[in-house]
Design an enzyme around this catalytic site. Structure first.
Site, short mmCIF file in Angstrom:
data_model
loop_
_atom_site.label_atom_id
_atom_site.label_comp_id
_atom_site.label_asym_id
_atom_site.label_seq_id
_atom_site.Cartn_x
_atom_site.Cartn_y
_atom_site.Cartn_z
N CYS A 1 -2.52 -4.40 -4.52
CA CYS A 1 -1.79 -3.88 -5.68
C CYS A 1 -2.02 -2.39 -5.90
O CYS A 1 -1.09 -1.66 -6.25
CB CYS A 1 -2.15 -4.68 -6.93
SG CYS A 1 -3.92 -4.76 -7.26
N SER B 1 -7.96 -8.29 -14.72
CA SER B 1 -6.93 -9.16 -14.13
C SER B 1 -6.91 -9.09 -12.61
O SER B 1 -6.45 -10.02 -11.95
CB SER B 1 -5.54 -8.79 -14.67
OG SER B 1 -5.21 -7.46 -14.33
N GLY B 2 -7.44 -8.01 -12.04
CA GLY B 2 -7.53 -7.91 -10.59
C GLY B 2 -8.43 -8.97 -9.98
O GLY B 2 -8.35 -9.27 -8.79
N HIS C 1 -3.91 -1.61 -14.08
CA HIS C 1 -4.67 -0.70 -13.23
C HIS C 1 -4.12 0.71 -13.39
O HIS C 1 -2.96 0.91 -13.74
CB HIS C 1 -4.53 -1.09 -11.76
CG HIS C 1 -5.05 -2.44 -11.39
ND1 HIS C 1 -5.73 -3.28 -12.23
CD2 HIS C 1 -5.00 -3.09 -10.21
CE1 HIS C 1 -6.07 -4.39 -11.59
NE2 HIS C 1 -5.62 -4.30 -10.36
#
EC number: 1.2.1.11
Length: 188
Positions: free
Chosen positions: A48, A78-79, A162
């Site tokens: 991502c 969330s990564g 991010h």
């Protein structure tokens, strides 16, 4: 199984990304590579953080010839998936209950609440993390360029979103106004 059945597989894992005959595609950057799916039946998509970076690098590279990229990423809980987000919420709840010192992280190597963790994934022999090397190697593969890339990936205590700070060095003199115009017209 899917490939053997004749399906085209678009893979979101890191498993196939660096395989020689598997195209690693960001459609806004290297759509011409999609045709290479015929070799293996698989199209991989990048990490991502790599995706958002190469969408900026590609049009500027085309115009000014990139020679080096230094990037720092600030990656949300969330990564690390649902577990990472849940752990951050629980750690913050512990903080507000004045019990953060009792909290035991399970997903992250350290308590993420109120901290930055300058390590995403494991350290490799060259002292970069696996996450940082993904950004280096995937960027080179997508741009078809042996580009110098240095990455620092930091986990930050936010649930989602991010961000990146990127410094680019070019072979050609860069014109800021032209660079802005290029980015405004770039596919997104």
């Amino acid at each position: 199984f899917a490939v053997e059945s004749g399906a085209i597989v678009i893979d979101n894992t890191s498993h196939f990304r660096m395989e020689k005959d598997v195209p690693l595609v960001v459609p806004e950057c290297n759509p011409e590579d999609i045709k290479d799916w015929k070799k293996t039946g698989i199209i991989a998509n990048p990490n991502c953080s790599t995706i958002q970076m190469v969408q900026v690098l590609k049009p500027l590279n085309d115009a000014f010839n990139l020679k080096r990229v230094d990037v720092s990423t600030y990656q949300a809980a969330s990564g690390a998936g649902k577990e990472g987000m849940q752990e951050l919420v629980e750690a913050m709840q512990s903080f507000f209950a004045f019990k953060l010192d009792e909290f035991e992280p399970q997903t992250f190597p350290y308590t993420l609440a109120l901290n930055l963790i300058p390590q995403i994934d494991v350290f490799m022999d060259n002292d970069y993390t696996k996450e940082e090397l993904k950004m280096v190697n995937e960027t080179q593969k997508i741009l078809h360029k042996n580009l110098e890339v240095s990455a620092t990936c930091v986990r930050v205590p936010v649930l989602r979103s991010h961000s990146e700070a990127i410094t680019m060095h070019f072979e050609k003199e860069i014109d800021v106004k032209k660079a802005k115009e290029i980015l405004e017209k770039a596919p997104s």
